[in-house]
Design an enzyme around this catalytic site. Structure first.
Site, short mmCIF file in Angstrom:
data_model
loop_
_atom_site.label_atom_id
_atom_site.label_comp_id
_atom_site.label_asym_id
_atom_site.label_seq_id
_atom_site.Cartn_x
_atom_site.Cartn_y
_atom_site.Cartn_z
N SER A 91 50.95 67.07 42.51
CA SER A 91 52.15 67.44 41.77
C SER A 91 52.74 68.73 42.30
O SER A 91 52.02 69.64 42.71
CB SER A 91 51.85 67.61 40.28
OG SER A 91 53.04 67.96 39.61
N HIS A 103 49.76 63.47 33.36
CA HIS A 103 50.58 64.65 33.69
C HIS A 103 52.06 64.27 33.67
O HIS A 103 52.90 64.96 33.09
CB HIS A 103 50.18 65.19 35.07
CG HIS A 103 51.17 66.16 35.67
ND1 HIS A 103 52.36 65.75 36.24
CD2 HIS A 103 51.18 67.51 35.74
CE1 HIS A 103 53.04 66.81 36.65
NE2 HIS A 103 52.35 67.89 36.36
C1 6PG Z 1 55.28 65.75 40.29
C2 6PG Z 1 56.34 64.75 39.90
C3 6PG Z 1 56.49 63.75 41.00
C4 6PG Z 1 57.77 62.96 40.95
C5 6PG Z 1 57.79 61.95 39.86
C6 6PG Z 1 59.17 61.74 39.32
O1 6PG Z 1 54.33 65.88 39.53
O2 6PG Z 1 55.42 66.38 41.33
O3 6PG Z 1 55.98 64.10 38.72
O4 6PG Z 1 55.34 62.97 41.01
O5 6PG Z 1 58.86 63.79 40.90
O6 6PG Z 1 57.34 60.75 40.44
O7 6PG Z 1 59.07 60.63 38.53
P1 6PG Z 1 60.29 59.85 37.99
O8 6PG Z 1 61.11 59.41 39.18
O9 6PG Z 1 59.67 58.72 37.27
O10 6PG Z 1 61.05 60.81 37.13
#
Ligand code: 6PG
Length: 467
Positions: free
Chosen positions: A127, A184
């Site tokens: 993340s 998360h």
């Molecule tokens: C992170 C985000 C990353 C991504 C998501 C967005 O923790 O860095 O969560 O994993 O930005 O996949 O998800 P959506 O496109 O479903 O909003």
């Protein structure tokens, strides 16, 4: 270049490229492979420590053994395709790390399939977006612990640091890492929906301008609400469109996208049997937003109240802040409770305090609040729900009046508060000694003879309800 590279990266998009540069900045060499030759060339040119190759044979030959290879490709079929593509070239003991947002049950399946072939597999949540990948993400690796130990030193170096501690820890076996990343993201969805509803109440309801909102969020970010999402929201309100000079946020189409992780969290919470209504509402908020054309039509025939100016603007702004903090705690409590039960269900042996620790930095939901969550869970690892920890209990109880006033005001103004109202309802349901489920049981027994239990005696009962 045989046998000399420390690490392999497959999938040289933004995330793969940035993570490789991060790894290289800690003194490692990285060999990168992608089917797109242009990406390989660009990768090769980025640093002396990076080498781009065009075939799995070259990739394998370049790496020290046992090989450590990370995959950063879109979740789903591409992961299976890449594994199938690499598999004939891998050797027993090699370690594959899937750093994408894979569904945890896919990771469970891949772990079993690869383990049977002697390949060690780590499903790792990453993340922090592009910036985090380059400067320090939060990492959630799950899989065989022996494999984790062999990559731990690299992961600890590239992860974000909070008070000198790396935001990475061994999460648990098989799909545990991707499970925790999924939750998360569920919390991330809830946090974003609560902030978006706050924006709606303050702009459409209270009439604050983008600049006023920016100021407010900047102020909030210096206090207990301090978090990455509050910080970037303040920056978003500041940004003007270069063409029109208007606040850019006001020119963005109100249709939210999603890739599935929030939905999986909600679906899984139903499977595990743990309520996460605010996370589910946050998914619904995006789903309903996507019906833009239909909403436009409906808005012409379905009327409701128009927001009237609040008499005490400052008081209401304070209420909004307190309600946001309380609802945020409630959303975290739902996510943490889900992980607690899932840990037992899937045998993940999750350490929730450690998870809160590695979420303090690098990740999208990083927030000051997480240090307090870490402490509370370290002191009482068996806590059934965060709302029972003294600090959070007090924090929510002190702010519940504000939360109630905000939800009431939303109803009066006709502003939809799916996330806030579910947070309040969850709090009220969880603290209720008595819920009207007795009536539901009576109805079930009435039409389906499903039986019920009584409060005054043991046993299972059925009534012939119709005379
Ligand atoms: C992170 C985000 C990353 C991504 C998501 C967005 O923790 O860095 O969560 O994993 O930005 O996949 O998800 P959506 O496109 O479903 O909003």
């Amino acid at each position: 270049m045989a046998d000399e590279y420390d690490f392999g990266m497959v999938g040289l998009g933004t995330m793969g490229g940035n993570l490789s540069l991060n790894i290289a900045s800690h003194g490692y060499t990285v060999v990168g492979y992608d089917l797109d030759e242009e990406k390989v060339r660009a990768f090769d040119a980025r640093s002396d420590a990076l080498k781009g190759v065009n075939s799995p044979e070259e990739l394998m030959a370049a790496l020290k053994t046992p090989r450590r290879i990370m995959l950063l490709v879109p979740a789903g079929k591409p992961v299976d395709d890449v594994i199938a593509h690499l598999l004939p070239h891998l050797e027993e003991g090699d370690i594959l790390i899937d750093g994408g947002n894979s569904f945890f049950k896919d990771t469970e399946r891949r772990s079993a399939e690869l383990e049977a072939k002697g390949i060690r597999f780590i499903g790792m949540g990453v993340s922090g977006g592009e910036y985090g990948a380059l400067h320090g993400p939060s990492l959630m690796p799950g899989g065989q612990e022996s494999a984790y130990r062999e990559v731990a030193s690299i992961l600890e170096k590239i992860a974000a640091k909070v008070n000198g501690e790396p935001c990475v820890t061994y999460i648990g076996p098989r799909g545990a890492g991707h499970y925790v990343k999924m939750v998360h993201n569920g919390i991330e969805y809830a946090d974003m929906a609560l902030i978006a509803e706050t924006y709606d109440m303050l702009s459409r309801g209270l009439g604050l301008s983008a600049d006023e909102l920016a100021e407010l969020f900047e102020e909030w970010n210096r206090g207990e609400l301090s978090s990455y999402l509050v910080e970037i929201t303040g920056k978003i309100f500041r940004r003007r469109d270069e063409e029109t000079g208007k606040p850019l946020v006001e020119l963005i189409l109100d249709k939210a996208g999603q890739k599935g992780t929030g939905k999986w969290t909600c679906q899984n919470s139903m499977d595990v049997g743990v309520p996460t209504p605010t996370i589910c509402a946050a998914v619904e908020v995006r789903v309903i937003s996507a019906f833009k054309e239909e909403r436009v039509q409906a808005s012409k025939v379905l009327s409701g109240p128009k927001p009237t100016p609040a008499s005490d603007r400052e008081g209401f702004t304070r209420d909004m802040r307190d309600a946001l903090y309380a609802a945020k705690i409630i959303a975290y409590a739902q996510g943490m409770a889900l992980m607690k039960h899932a840990s037992a269900e899937y045998g993940y042996n999750l350490n929730l305090s450690e998870i809160a620790r590695i979420w303090r930095g690098g990740c999208i939901i990083r927030a000051r609040l997480l240090e307090n969550i870490r402490k509370a869970l370290a002191e009482s690892p068996d806590l059934p729900n965060l709302l029972l920890a003294e600090q959070f209990r007090n924090a929510v109880m002190e702010r519940q009046d504000a939360l109630r006033r905000v939800v009431r005001q939303g109803a009066e103004w006709g502003i939809p508060l799916l996330a806030f109202s579910t947070a309040l309802a969850y709090f009220d349901a969880y603290r209720s000694e008595h819920l009207p489920a007795n009536l539901i049981q009576a109805q079930r027994d009435f039409f389906g003879a499903h039986t019920y239990r009584r409060v005054d005696k043991e046993g299972v009962f059925h009534t012939e309800w119709e005379d």
